[in-house]
Design an enzyme around this catalytic site. Structure first.
Site, PDB file in Angstrom:
ATOM      1  N   TYR A  11       0.837  -1.199   0.000  1.00 49.87           N
ATOM      2  CA  TYR A  11       0.000   0.000   0.000  1.00 49.87           C
ATOM      3  C   TYR A  11       0.872   1.249   0.000  1.00 49.87           C
ATOM      4  O   TYR A  11       1.930   1.286   0.639  1.00 49.87           O
ATOM      5  CB  TYR A  11      -0.888   0.043   1.249  1.00 49.87           C
ATOM      6  CG  TYR A  11      -1.935  -1.050   1.311  1.00 49.87           C
ATOM      7  CD1 TYR A  11      -2.597  -1.487   0.174  1.00 49.87           C
ATOM      8  CD2 TYR A  11      -2.279  -1.626   2.530  1.00 49.87           C
ATOM      9  CE1 TYR A  11      -3.572  -2.471   0.250  1.00 49.87           C
ATOM     10  CE2 TYR A  11      -3.257  -2.610   2.623  1.00 49.87           C
ATOM     11  CZ  TYR A  11      -3.898  -3.026   1.476  1.00 49.87           C
ATOM     12  OH  TYR A  11      -4.860  -3.996   1.556  1.00 49.87           O
ATOM     13  N   ARG A  17      -6.071   7.102  -8.733  1.00 49.15           N
ATOM     14  CA  ARG A  17      -5.157   6.085  -8.239  1.00 49.15           C
ATOM     15  C   ARG A  17      -5.684   4.734  -8.703  1.00 49.15           C
ATOM     16  O   ARG A  17      -6.862   4.602  -9.069  1.00 49.15           O
ATOM     17  CB  ARG A  17      -5.003   6.119  -6.717  1.00 49.15           C
ATOM     18  CG  ARG A  17      -6.256   5.719  -5.960  1.00 49.15           C
ATOM     19  CD  ARG A  17      -6.050   5.808  -4.453  1.00 49.15           C
ATOM     20  NE  ARG A  17      -5.170   4.758  -3.942  1.00 49.15           N
ATOM     21  CZ  ARG A  17      -5.599   3.597  -3.443  1.00 49.15           C
ATOM     22  NH1 ARG A  17      -6.896   3.306  -3.398  1.00 49.15           N
ATOM     23  NH2 ARG A  17      -4.760   2.706  -2.994  1.00 49.15           N
ATOM     24  N   LYS A  29      -7.540  -9.375   0.717  1.00 47.76           N
ATOM     25  CA  LYS A  29      -8.061  -9.321  -0.644  1.00 47.76           C
ATOM     26  C   LYS A  29      -8.798 -10.600  -1.025  1.00 47.76           C
ATOM     27  O   LYS A  29      -9.409 -10.673  -2.087  1.00 47.76           O
ATOM     28  CB  LYS A  29      -6.929  -9.043  -1.635  1.00 47.76           C
ATOM     29  CG  LYS A  29      -6.403  -7.598  -1.549  1.00 47.76           C
ATOM     30  CD  LYS A  29      -5.183  -7.407  -2.422  1.00 47.76           C
ATOM     31  CE  LYS A  29      -4.544  -6.028  -2.278  1.00 47.76           C
ATOM     32  NZ  LYS A  29      -5.283  -4.958  -2.969  1.00 47.76           N
TER      33      LYS A  29
HETATM   34  C1  HEM Z   1     -12.506   9.363  -0.609  1.00 49.82           C
HETATM   35  C2  HEM Z   1     -12.548   8.377  -1.398  1.00 49.82           C
HETATM   36  C3  HEM Z   1     -12.385   6.948  -0.964  1.00 49.82           C
HETATM   37  C4  HEM Z   1     -13.382   6.064  -0.701  1.00 49.82           C
HETATM   38  C5  HEM Z   1     -14.878   6.320  -0.759  1.00 49.82           C
HETATM   39  C6  HEM Z   1     -12.743   4.807  -0.344  1.00 49.82           C
HETATM   40  C7  HEM Z   1     -13.439   3.670   0.017  1.00 49.82           C
HETATM   41  C8  HEM Z   1     -12.866   2.463   0.356  1.00 49.82           C
HETATM   42  C9  HEM Z   1     -13.574   1.298   0.791  1.00 49.82           C
HETATM   43  C10 HEM Z   1     -15.086   1.234   1.003  1.00 49.82           C
HETATM   44  C11 HEM Z   1     -12.680   0.309   0.997  1.00 49.82           C
HETATM   45  C12 HEM Z   1     -13.000  -1.115   1.476  1.00 49.82           C
HETATM   46  C13 HEM Z   1     -12.880  -1.202   2.988  1.00 49.82           C
HETATM   47  C14 HEM Z   1     -13.463  -2.497   3.544  1.00 49.82           C
HETATM   48  O1  HEM Z   1     -12.784  -3.533   3.549  1.00 49.82           O
HETATM   49  O2  HEM Z   1     -14.632  -2.474   4.002  1.00 49.82           O
HETATM   50  C15 HEM Z   1     -11.384   0.843   0.679  1.00 49.82           C
HETATM   51  C16 HEM Z   1     -10.203   0.137   0.724  1.00 49.82           C
HETATM   52  C17 HEM Z   1      -8.954   0.729   0.571  1.00 49.82           C
HETATM   53  N1  HEM Z   1      -8.702   2.074   0.357  1.00 49.82           N
HETATM   54 FE1  HEM Z   1     -10.028   3.525   0.017  1.00 49.82          FE
HETATM   55  N2  HEM Z   1     -11.397   4.956  -0.397  1.00 49.82           N
HETATM   56  C18 HEM Z   1     -11.124   6.253  -0.772  1.00 49.82           C
HETATM   57  C19 HEM Z   1      -9.896   6.810  -0.958  1.00 49.82           C
HETATM   58  C20 HEM Z   1      -8.708   6.165  -0.758  1.00 49.82           C
HETATM   59  C21 HEM Z   1      -7.414   6.773  -0.959  1.00 49.82           C
HETATM   60  C22 HEM Z   1      -7.137   8.195  -1.420  1.00 49.82           C
HETATM   61  C23 HEM Z   1      -6.497   5.840  -0.665  1.00 49.82           C
HETATM   62  C24 HEM Z   1      -5.013   6.099  -0.762  1.00 49.82           C
HETATM   63  C25 HEM Z   1      -4.074   5.379  -0.367  1.00 49.82           C
HETATM   64  C26 HEM Z   1      -7.219   4.624  -0.271  1.00 49.82           C
HETATM   65  C27 HEM Z   1      -6.669   3.425   0.091  1.00 49.82           C
HETATM   66  C28 HEM Z   1      -7.342   2.236   0.289  1.00 49.82           C
HETATM   67  C29 HEM Z   1      -6.682   0.952   0.457  1.00 49.82           C
HETATM   68  C30 HEM Z   1      -5.185   0.693   0.458  1.00 49.82           C
HETATM   69  C31 HEM Z   1      -7.711   0.005   0.614  1.00 49.82           C
HETATM   70  C32 HEM Z   1      -7.526  -1.510   0.725  1.00 49.82           C
HETATM   71  C33 HEM Z   1      -7.738  -2.039  -0.668  1.00 49.82           C
HETATM   72  C34 HEM Z   1      -7.320  -3.484  -0.935  1.00 49.82           C
HETATM   73  O3  HEM Z   1      -6.345  -3.986  -0.394  1.00 49.82           O
HETATM   74  O4  HEM Z   1      -7.967  -4.105  -1.805  1.00 49.82           O
HETATM   75  N3  HEM Z   1      -8.558   4.865  -0.338  1.00 49.82           N
HETATM   76  N4  HEM Z   1     -11.506   2.164   0.293  1.00 49.82           N
END
Ligand code: HEM
Lengths: 346, 197
Positions: free
Chosen positions: A37, A223, A317
Site C-alpha cells: 500500500y 489512483r 483481498k
Molecule cells: C474518498 C474516497 C475513498 C473512498 C470512498 C474509499 C473507500 C474504500 C472502501 C469502502 C474500501 C473497502 C474497505 C473495507 O474492507 O470495508 C477501501 C479500501 C482501501 N482504500 Fe479507500 N477509499 C477512498 C480513498 C482512498 C485513498 C485516497 C487511498 C489512498 C491510499 C485509499 C486506500 C485504500 C486501500 C489501500 C484500501 C484496501 C484495498 C485493498 O487492499 O484491496 N482509499 N476504500
C-alpha cells in the site's frame, strides 16, 4: 457509432470477455515487481492515447453489458443506491460533470444540449433521450445521482466534507470488492477504511485524507487499486457473499487461467462545484490470467507480485485460499528476465 | 459494575470514553440497569448535570438511580417501548442539548442510531459502557438485527445463516456487522466461542 459493445454477462453463464483491444488497453496496476500500500495518487485525466487514463470517464466495449448488470443488481437490492437528504445537490454536480465530459469526449455516443436550465441529453448506446430541467428533481425519473450512474460504468461514492473529514453520505455501489454501501453510509474516511490491514499504521490514510481535503475546484486525480476475483463477477458484495463465495473454491490448476481474474479499480477524485462534495468514481476492469499473460511483461510481473505479497494483504483481498494455484500457474510465464519500469506492456 | 475496558480494535469500533459532565445544559440521558450506576457517578461528580436532564431508564425502575433527581424521569420496559419517547426527545431537542448514554453495547448502539436519524452530531454524544458486552449484530445478507449476541459465530435470528462477528461498526445503524461464516464451504463452521471485550 464507432465503438462495438459486447453482448455478455457478469453472472450465471459468465460470458464476459475481453477483445485484443481491451487486453492491450487494460490498466495493469503494477509499475514494479513488488506491491505494498502507498499513497499512489496522480493527475487525471492524462495518459497515452487509447488508454483508460485519457478521458475523464472511460467508456469501453463492456459499457452496455455493465449497465444491464447494474439494473439487475438494483432491482434485487435497492439499498445499493443511497443518498442522505443533504446530498442531492452533489448528485446534480455529478450529473453535470459526467454529461458534459461524456458529450465532449465521445460526441458520437453522447450529446448534451443546454439552454439555461433546460437540458436535452441523448445517450445513443443505451437508447435514452431525455429533456429535463437541471436542478429540478421532479423532471427526472429518479434522483440525479441515480439517474446518471445508471448510465455510467463504475461505482460512485459522494463524500461530504465537514470537520476536516470526508463522510460517505451517498453512493451507487453495485460492483464492489466486498464492502457494503448500506453499512458504510454515514461513515467517515477512517471508519470506512477500518477493515484494511496495515495501511493506517503506515500513515497511508492520514496522508491520503490530507491530500483529498486539499483537492480544489477543477482539480482531478486518480489512483489504481486491485484485488482478485473468481469469475468475471461485478457484484462481489458482502450482501451476496453466501451466493458467490462457493465459486471461490472452484479454482483448479486446469481452470485457473480462465476463471481467475485480476480486478483493477481505476479510482478518480473530483471536487464538485456547487456542493463542494468530492466525487469518487471506482471503475472496475476485469481480466483473466490467461489474457494477462499474453503480455510477457505482465505475466512475469504478476507472478512475482502475487508470489511475494504480504500474507495479510492476500488474506484481506480474499485470494489466500487460491494463492498457491495462481502462483504455480503464473510461474510458467516467468523466465526470470528483468521487467521494464512502468505499467504499460513492452 | 465498573466501566468496561475494551481491547484495542479497528477504527470503526466505538470506544465509549465515559461520561463527563457538560454542566447544567439541557440533556437527554438513556441508561439500562448497569448504566444507571454511571449516571449516579456522573451526578456525584457534578450535581448540576441533572438540573435540565431528561432521564430514560430502560428495563429498570427509578430505584436504580438512588437519590439522584433529574428534572424528568421516564421508565420503559425495553428498547422498543422506549423508542417513541427517545425519538420525540431527540427531535425536539434544542441546539446544545447534551446526550449521555450508558449501559450495554445494544443500548448505546440503538439510541445513537436514533440520534443519527434525528440529525444529531453523533461524535459529540457521551457514552459509557457498563454491564453486558453482548453485541447488537446486523446480518449483512438479510439486514435483520439480532440483539444480545454473546457468541461467535451465531445464528441470524431472521434468515438463519451462521454469521461471524466482525468489529466493523456502523454508527448510523448502531450495529456490528455479521457475515456468513461458511459462505465458501457450506456447512463447515468453526467452533463457537464467547465474545470477548
Ligand atoms: C474518498 C474516497 C475513498 C473512498 C470512498 C474509499 C473507500 C474504500 C472502501 C469502502 C474500501 C473497502 C474497505 C473495507 O474492507 O470495508 C477501501 C479500501 C482501501 N482504500 Fe479507500 N477509499 C477512498 C480513498 C482512498 C485513498 C485516497 C487511498 C489512498 C491510499 C485509499 C486506500 C485504500 C486501500 C489501500 C484500501 C484496501 C484495498 C485493498 O487492499 O484491496 N482509499 N476504500
Amino acid at each position: 457509432m464507432t465503438m462495438q459493445f459486447n453482448d455478455e454477462t457478469f453472472r450465471g453463464d459468465y460470458t464476459y470477455h475481453n477483445s485484443p483491444e481491451a487486453i492491450r488497453r487494460f490498466p495493469f496496476p503494477f509499475d514494479q515487481d513488488t506491491y505494498m500500500y502507498s499513497v499512489n495518487i496522480e493527475q487525471h485525466p492524462g495518459g497515452p492515447k487509447g488508454t483508460p487514463f485519457e478521458k475523464m470517464f472511460d467508456v469501453d466495449e463492456h459499457y452496455v453489458a455493465e449497465m444491464k448488470d447494474r439494473e439487475i443488481t438494483l432491482a434485487e437490492d435497492p439499498l445499493r443506491c443511497q443518498s442522505l437528504p443533504h446530498m442531492e445537490l452533489a448528485g446534480w454536480d455529478l450529473l453535470e460533470l459526467i454529461m458534459v465530459s461524456k458529450a465532449r469526449d465521445y460526441p458520437d455516443l453522447f450529446t448534451l444540449h443546454r439552454d439555461g436550465n433546460d437540458w436535452h441529453w441523448i445517450n445513443k448506446p443505451l437508447g435514452i433521450e431525455k429533456k429535463f430541467t437541471f436542478l429540478d428533481a421532479t423532471t427526472l425519473p429518479c434522483g440525479p445521482m441515480e439517474y446518471i450512474t445508471r448510465q455510467t460504468q463504475g461505482d460512485f461514492a459522494l463524500l461530504h466534507e465537514r470537520d476536516n473529514n470526508l463522510w460517505m453520505d451517498a453512493g451507487m455501489i453495485t460492483s464492489q470488492a466486498d464492502w457494503s454501501l448500506d453499512f458504510d453510509v454515514g461513515m467517515n474516511f477512517f471508519e470506512w477504511h477500518a477493515p484494511v490491514p496495515k495501511a493506517r499504521k503506515m500513515g497511508v490514510f492520514d496522508k491520503a485524507l490530507k491530500f483529498l481535503l486539499a483537492v480544489g475546484q477543477g482539480q482531478h486525480y486518480r489512483r489504481l487499486n486491485w484485488t482478485m476475483t473468481v469469475n468475471p463477477r461485478l457484484d462481489t458484495s458482502p450482501e451476496n457473499y453466501h451466493k458467490w463465495g462457493p465459486e471461490k473454491r472452484t479454482i483448479t490448476p486446469e481452470n485457473v487461467g480462465q476463471k481467475q481474474f485480476l480486478r483493477v479499480e481505476l479510482q478518480t477524485f473530483f471536487r464538485l462545484p456547487r456542493s463542494n462534495a468530492l466525487a469518487f468514481p471506482i471503475r472496475c476492469y476485469l481480466m483473466n490470467l490467461e489474457d494477462i499473460a499474453t503480455k510477457p511483461k505482465w505475466g512475469r510481473r504478476l507472478h512475482r507480485v502475487l508470489r511475494d505479497i504480504d500474507p495479510d494483504l492476500a488474506e484481506y483481498k480474499g485470494f489466500a485460499v487460491n494463492q498457491k494455484t495462481i502462483v504455480d500457474y503464473l510461474s510458467q510465464f516467468d523466465d526470470g528476465a528483468p521487467t521494464s519500469p512502468g505499467i504499460f506492456p513492452d | 459494575m465498573p466501566k468496561t475496558e475494551f481491547s484495542p480494535s479497528i477504527d470503526s469500533r466505538p470506544t465509549y470514553s465515559g461520561l463527563v459532565s457538560q454542566g447544567a445544559a439541557p440533556a437527554i440521558m438513556v441508561a439500562d440497569e448497569a448504566g444507571a450506576q454511571a449516571l449516579t457517578d456522573l451526578a456525584a461528580s457534578d450535581a448540576s448535570v441533572m438540573d435540565h436532564a431528561h432521564v430514560v431508564l430502560v428495563g429498570c425502575g427509578a430505584a436504580a438511580l438512588g437519590d439522584v433527581k433529574p428534572v424528568a424521569l421516564h421508565e420503559a420496559p425495553d428498547f422498543d417501548a422506549a423508542t417513541p419517547l427517545v425519538t420525540q426527545l431527540l427531535n425536539t431537542a434544542r441546539m446544545g442539548t447534551q446526550i449521555y448514554l450508558a449501559g450495554s453495547e445494544g443500548l448505546i448502539g440503538h439510541v445513537s442510531a436514533l440520534a443519527f436519524a434525528a440529525g444529531m452530531p453523533v461524535d459529540e454524544i457521551q457514552m459509557e459502557h457498563r454491564g453486558s458486552i453482548a453485541r447488537r449484530m446486523q446480518c449483512v445478507h438479510c439486514k435483520g438485527i439480532t440483539e444480545d449476541v454473546t457468541t461467535d459465530p451465531f445464528t441470524c435470528a431472521h434468515c438463519g445463516l451462521t454469521l461471524f462477528v466482525r468489529d466493523h461498526f456502523s454508527r448510523r445503524l448502531g450495529v456490528f456487522q455479521g457475515v456468513c461464516v461458511d459462505a465458501e464451504t457450506p456447512g463447515v463452521v468453526p467452533e463457537t466461542v464467547e465474545i470477548q471485550a
